[in-house]
Write a protein that holds these residues in place. Structure first.
Motif, PDB file in Angstrom:
ATOM      1  N   THR A 183     -11.873  66.862 -14.110  1.00 55.75           N
ATOM      2  CA  THR A 183     -12.842  67.470 -15.020  1.00 55.75           C
ATOM      3  C   THR A 183     -12.440  68.893 -15.366  1.00 55.75           C
ATOM      4  OG1 THR A 183     -14.605  66.116 -14.061  1.00 55.75           O
ATOM      5  CG2 THR A 183     -15.269  68.043 -15.334  1.00 55.75           C
ATOM      6  N   THR A 200     -20.874  64.972 -13.870  1.00 54.79           N
ATOM      7  CA  THR A 200     -19.510  64.924 -14.405  1.00 54.79           C
ATOM      8  C   THR A 200     -19.511  64.428 -15.842  1.00 54.79           C
ATOM      9  OG1 THR A 200     -18.584  64.530 -12.203  1.00 54.79           O
ATOM     10  CG2 THR A 200     -17.207  63.957 -14.086  1.00 54.79           C
ATOM     11  N   SER A 214     -21.147  71.357  -9.258  1.00 55.20           N
ATOM     12  CA  SER A 214     -20.417  70.136  -8.923  1.00 55.20           C
ATOM     13  C   SER A 214     -20.081  70.044  -7.440  1.00 55.20           C
ATOM     14  CB  SER A 214     -19.118  70.051  -9.739  1.00 55.20           C
ATOM     15  OG  SER A 214     -18.288  71.167  -9.457  1.00 55.20           O
TER      16      SER A 214
END
Length: 254
Positions: free
Chosen positions: A193, A104, A137
């Motif tokens: 994000t 991240t 992710s």
């Protein structure tokens, strides 16, 4: 930079002197009139023919692009370049960042560095790196249904609780039922994000349009944040650019 002194001599050009005596000279030949205007994060140099911004390299960009950098964002940038070059090691490099728990941070570093760049080619390269990182992710099967950018904290917590409850039921254990009226988060809500990535892309699209030579309203990312979208639109109206002002207002939903 914030700790430099910028001077101008008519026959010498612009001279930037650092805090330890280091200096850089920028020649401006065949320029009769030159004015240096201080800004919040740079100097604006106005000549007879152009307007330029003289700025210290932002720390985020320096960490990413310096030689031999081992910052998470720099490793993600190298992994994305390797992927575009067709190298099979690109996935291993990206997954190595994921294992460190700094994915991240790497994505947000590339996104932030893109907003600080003036070169459009480099902006696209950094945004592609951030987008490439978001594909990695998804940490475990619980998050596979999440949108790009990973799960938000609240959604992930509830999903993991449901997953643990399912495992408990298979073992013959039945946990207490929770209130059915509890509001559930939308499974399609993007992560912070991902929202930062979209906001950065929107900002870059506007800033690049303002930097066009036909407009001549050059801004840095920090200046854009300080002025705000409404301030940008107001200044464009004062510059007698109603068409561009209307387009930006419509694009941002102002």
């Amino acid at each position: 930079g914030e700790d430099s002194v910028v001077l101008h001599w008519k026959n010498l050009g612009v001279l930037m002197v650092g805090p330890y005596g280091d200096w850089l000279r920028f020649p401006y030949e065949q320029t009769e009139n030159l004015h240096i205007i201080p800004e919040i994060d740079c100097c604006r140099i106005v000549t007879d023919h152009s307007t330029e911004l003289l700025q210290r390299v932002p720390p985020t960009t320096s960490l990413l692009l310096r030689i031999g950098s081992i910052e998470p964002g720099a490793l993600l940038l190298d992994a994305c370049d390797a992927f575009e070059a067709g190298s099979a090691s690109s996935d291993e490099a990206a997954r190595a960042i994921t294992k460190t728990g700094l994915l991240t941070e790497a994505i947000e570093s590339c996104t932030e560095a893109a907003t600080r760049e003036f070169d459009v080619v480099m902006q696209k390269r950094l945004l592609r790196s951030a987008s490439y990182g978001m594909h990695f992710s998804y940490k475990d099967p619980v998050e596979r249904w999440m949108p790009m950018g990973g799960a938000t904290t609240d959604v992930l917590t509830k999903k993991k609780k449901a997953h643990q409850q399912h495992l408990s039921e298979e073992e013959g254990e039945y946990p207490e039922e929770e209130d059915e009226d509890e509001e559930e988060d939308s499974p399609t809500r993007p992560s912070k994000t991902a929202m930062k990535f979209v906001a950065a892309a929107q900002k870059l699209r506007i800033i690049n349009a303002l930097r066009s030579p036909s407009v001549g309203f050059a801004l840095t990312s920090s200046q854009y944040d300080a002025i705000g979208p409404n301030g940008v639109v107001a200044r464009l109206v004062m510059m007698k650019r109603p068409a561009l002002a209307s387009s930006i207002a419509e694009y941002l939903g102002l």
